[in-house]
Design a protein around this motif. Structure first.
Motif, PDB file in Angstrom:
ATOM      1  N   ASN A  90     -34.710  -1.109  17.719  1.00  0.00           N
ATOM      2  CA  ASN A  90     -33.718  -1.368  18.746  1.00  0.00           C
ATOM      3  C   ASN A  90     -34.037  -0.565  19.995  1.00  0.00           C
ATOM      4  O   ASN A  90     -34.386   0.616  19.905  1.00  0.00           O
ATOM      5  N   THR A  91     -33.922  -1.217  21.145  1.00  0.00           N
ATOM      6  CA  THR A  91     -34.112  -0.594  22.456  1.00  0.00           C
ATOM      7  C   THR A  91     -35.533  -0.033  22.611  1.00  0.00           C
ATOM      8  O   THR A  91     -35.792   1.171  22.481  1.00  0.00           O
ATOM      9  N   LYS A 121     -38.680  -0.364  25.399  1.00  0.00           N
ATOM     10  CA  LYS A 121     -38.964  -0.817  26.753  1.00  0.00           C
ATOM     11  C   LYS A 121     -40.425  -0.537  27.067  1.00  0.00           C
ATOM     12  O   LYS A 121     -40.858   0.613  26.971  1.00  0.00           O
ATOM     13  N   ASN A 130     -32.746  -5.803  21.631  1.00  0.00           N
ATOM     14  CA  ASN A 130     -32.685  -5.108  22.931  1.00  0.00           C
ATOM     15  C   ASN A 130     -34.070  -4.621  23.385  1.00  0.00           C
ATOM     16  O   ASN A 130     -34.290  -3.430  23.573  1.00  0.00           O
ATOM     17  N   THR A 187     -37.233  -4.854  26.169  1.00  0.00           N
ATOM     18  CA  THR A 187     -37.587  -5.228  27.541  1.00  0.00           C
ATOM     19  C   THR A 187     -39.091  -5.079  27.743  1.00  0.00           C
ATOM     20  O   THR A 187     -39.663  -4.037  27.427  1.00  0.00           O
TER      21      THR A 187
END
Ligand SMILES: *[C@@H]1O[C@H](CO)[C@@H](O)[C@H](O)[C@H]1NC(C)=O
Ligand SMILES: *[C@@H]1O[C@H](CO)[C@@H](O)[C@H](O)[C@H]1NC(C)=O
Length: 404
Positions: free
Chosen positions: A220-221, A223, A244, A246
């Motif tokens: 999760n998360t 980037k 999540n 990016t």
């Protein structure tokens, strides 16, 4: 009064500037040096041997152990030089409340003997909360020597060669300004992790099979941004259980493009939810932006996916959904794809089918939106087209190729 102020100013400057206390470091126990509140654990103090055929694995693990067990600001320093390493596990949890910095100035070279890698990684981080990996150094998997052992093209159950960097249960990590090259398997695999930021990376192994730049799963998360990735497989692949995520300002190519998947290979896979791919450039890749799922899969979902501001040059298959990936089973995929937006995608393609959306007959793609697509064929001989099955697309703005 004036003089006393000057003394105070000098003291403040000295505590802020490196030059003032360069000679002021003090030894704090075996192999460590304290400077400005940061305790440095230099791999050379633990017996690392740069420039030698001899391995430095044990020295690296000892330096990490000392930093990880240190209750304060800790830094592992890998000075310039070439270090040979076999499987190296940086195990947590660590004692420090602040992230441990690993300052990689040198080059790490993998030992080219696949029996030296019983696990999934060459350099693994396990259960570490708080890490900064930086320093401008190089992580060279020496993959050329072991790529011939990769039979994944012909053997679907092939054993994957170790990832150069394998993160499991890592939290709160930043990786920047590192060059990863010629990995044996993936360059990086991040799994069971949370809050991982990667930027300013260079990843190069244009000739290696299955050398994904970055593979994310069950995390999760994450980037990843401002990086250049040139590999023999996907530049970035987003696997099951990724949420999540990016992907921003990546220049990808050569390679197989940026992918979601492959999904649905294993039973009971977790969903992919929340992915933004934006401001990326694809150069001569076989695919551009792709979602791939296996047929005859178990049920799962991939949803909330946005591809935005993407430029392609000479890409073979710019936009792909392939739910019949990697197998010729006639059973449909049960991975339900929904809420996917393609917005401002432009550039050139070298094959006439620029958009191919082949969704599952059992769970058709749902809520797919195309806004401002402008792709051109590099030759004028054929016309550009789209092909769709089991999907109803909403179109707004410019559409080149024309809608299905
Ligand atoms: C998603 O990621 C962003 C950073 O890219 C972060 O600010 C945000 O808190 C994350 N949201 C969730 C629900 O994890
Ligand atoms: C997109 O990326 C380029 C560099 O690749 C950068 O110069 C530009 O500012 C970015 N645009 C946006 C909208 O982030």
């Amino acid at each position: 009064m004036a003089m006393r102020t000057n003394v105070i100013v000098v003291l403040i400057l000295c505590s802020a500037l490196a030059s003032c206390d360069a000679a002021g470091g003090q030894q704090a126990g075996h192999g460590s040096l304290v400077e400005r509140g940061v305790t440095t654990f230099n791999v050379l103090s633990f017996g690392a041997k740069p420039g030698k055929q001899e391995e430095s694995t044990e020295a690296f693990i000892k330096a990490w152990r000392a930093a990880c067990d240190f209750n304060g600001n800790a830094r592992v320093l890998i000075p310039p030089g070439v270090y040979k390493l076999s499987e190296t596990i940086f195990q947590g949890p660590c004692k420090s409340k602040t992230p441990i910095t690993v300052l990689l100035q040198g080059t790490l070279q993998a030992v080219s003997d696949i029996s030296a890698y019983p696990g999934k990684g060459w350099i693994s981080l396990d259960e570490v909360d708080g890490l900064i990996l930086t320093g401008g150094g190089t992580i060279d998997g020496q993959g050329q020597a072991v790529w011939p052992y990769n039979d994944c093209k012909t053997n679907p159950d092939c054993a994957h060669l170790p990832a150069s960097l394998y993160f499991t249960k890592v939290k709160n990590a930043k990786i920047k300004s590192i060059h990863l090259m010629n990995s044996m398997g993936f360059h990086m695999h991040v799994t069971w992790s949370y809050l991982i930021r990667l930027h300013s990376l260079k990843i190069t192994s244009p000739d290696g099979p299955n050398t994904d730049g970055l593979h994310i799963s069950k995390s999760n998360t994450v980037k990843v941004s401002r990086s250049v990735i040139q590999t023999g497989d996907d530049c970035v692949s987003v696997g099951q259980g990724s949420t999540n995520i990016t992907i921003n300002q990546i220049t990808c190519g050569p390679g197989h493009g940026i992918s979601v998947g492959s999904l649905g290979k294993l039973p009971n896979e977790q969903d992919v939810q929340g992915l933004i791919v934006k401001n990326c450039t694809l150069l001569g890749t076989t695919n551009g932006i792709r979602i791939k799922t296996y047929p005859a899969s178990g049920p799962s979902r991939a949803s909330g996916i946005l591809f935005k501001d993407i430029i392609m040059y000479n890409v073979k298959n710019p936009i792909v959904i392939d739910q019949n990936y990697g197998s010729d089973s006639s059973k449909p995929s049960l991975v339900r794809i929904s809420d996917v937006v393609y917005q401002n995608i432009k550039g050139t393609t070298i094959s006439p089918v620029a958009i191919s959306l082949l969704c599952s007959s059992q769970v058709p793609c749902n809520n797919v939106h195309f806004h401002n697509i402008n792709l051109q064929l590099t030759s004028n001989i054929q016309k550009l087209s789209s092909t769709c099955s089991n999907v109803k697309v909403q179109y707004t703005g410019l559409q080149n190729p024309p809608p299905c």
